[in-house]
Write a protein that holds these residues in place. Structure first.
Motif, PDB file in Angstrom:
ATOM      1  N   CYS A  10       0.667  -1.181  -0.062  1.00 48.14           N
ATOM      2  CA  CYS A  10       0.027   0.068   0.199  1.00 48.14           C
ATOM      3  C   CYS A  10       0.867   1.260   0.024  1.00 48.14           C
ATOM      4  CB  CYS A  10      -0.970  -0.020   1.174  1.00 48.14           C
ATOM      5  SG  CYS A  10      -2.101   1.546   1.336  1.00 48.14           S
ATOM      6  N   HIS A  13      -2.164   6.272  -1.027  1.00 49.50           N
ATOM      7  CA  HIS A  13      -2.739   7.283  -2.013  1.00 49.50           C
ATOM      8  C   HIS A  13      -4.049   7.580  -1.290  1.00 49.50           C
ATOM      9  CE1 HIS A  13       0.172   6.436  -5.059  1.00 49.50           C
ATOM     10  NE2 HIS A  13      -0.087   5.218  -4.795  1.00 49.50           N
ATOM     11  N   CYS A  16      -8.900   4.566  -2.297  1.00 45.32           N
ATOM     12  CA  CYS A  16      -9.984   3.622  -1.967  1.00 45.32           C
ATOM     13  C   CYS A  16     -10.863   4.142  -0.889  1.00 45.32           C
ATOM     14  CB  CYS A  16      -9.222   2.226  -1.238  1.00 45.32           C
ATOM     15  SG  CYS A  16      -7.829   2.854   0.189  1.00 45.32           S
ATOM     16  N   CYS A  54      -7.570   1.559  -6.735  1.00 42.49           N
ATOM     17  CA  CYS A  54      -6.265   1.460  -5.927  1.00 42.49           C
ATOM     18  C   CYS A  54      -5.010   1.307  -7.418  1.00 42.49           C
ATOM     19  CB  CYS A  54      -6.213   0.031  -5.121  1.00 42.49           C
ATOM     20  SG  CYS A  54      -4.357  -0.039  -4.556  1.00 42.49           S
TER      21      CYS A  54
HETATM   22  S1  SF4 Z   1      -5.722   2.975  -2.847  1.00 38.69           S
HETATM   23 FE1  SF4 Z   1      -5.830   2.379  -0.802  1.00 38.69          FE
HETATM   24  S2  SF4 Z   1      -5.100   0.320  -0.746  1.00 38.69           S
HETATM   25 FE2  SF4 Z   1      -4.429   1.360  -2.676  1.00 38.69          FE
HETATM   26  S3  SF4 Z   1      -2.327   2.339  -2.404  1.00 38.69           S
HETATM   27 FE3  SF4 Z   1      -3.974   3.860  -2.008  1.00 38.69          FE
HETATM   28  S4  SF4 Z   1      -4.306   3.902   0.264  1.00 38.69           S
HETATM   29 FE4  SF4 Z   1      -3.301   1.657  -0.216  1.00 38.69          FE
END
Ligand code: SF4
Length: 63
Positions: A10, A13, A16, A54
């Motif tokens: 992870c 970002h 999600c 993600c």
């Molecule tokens: S979208 Fe969610 S699971 Fe994916 S890298 Fe970002 S925080 Fe992590």
């Protein structure tokens, strides 16, 4: 139904959690946290949408 994730990959970002805050959260280190051990059926679509968002594809909805 559950969500499989590899928290070591992870990148924090947060996309999600933006898409599905009922399903995903971030901890203080910006690593994804799952809000449910067993995912309610009513949240399936949200969970799948968050998984698709993600950019490093570490989330997977499984039966
Ligand atoms: S979208 Fe969610 S699971 Fe994916 S890298 Fe970002 S925080 Fe992590």
């Amino acid at each position: 139904m559950r969500i499989q994730t590899d928290t070591s990959r992870c990148e924090g970002h947060g996309l999600c959690a933006d898409v599905a805050p009922e399903v995903y959260d971030l901890d203080e280190d910006a690593v994804v946290v799952l809000r449910h051990d067993v995912l309610p059926e009513a949240l399936r679509a949200k969970a799948e949408a968050g998984a698709r968002a993600c950019p490093v594809a570490v989330l997977r909805v499984v039966e």
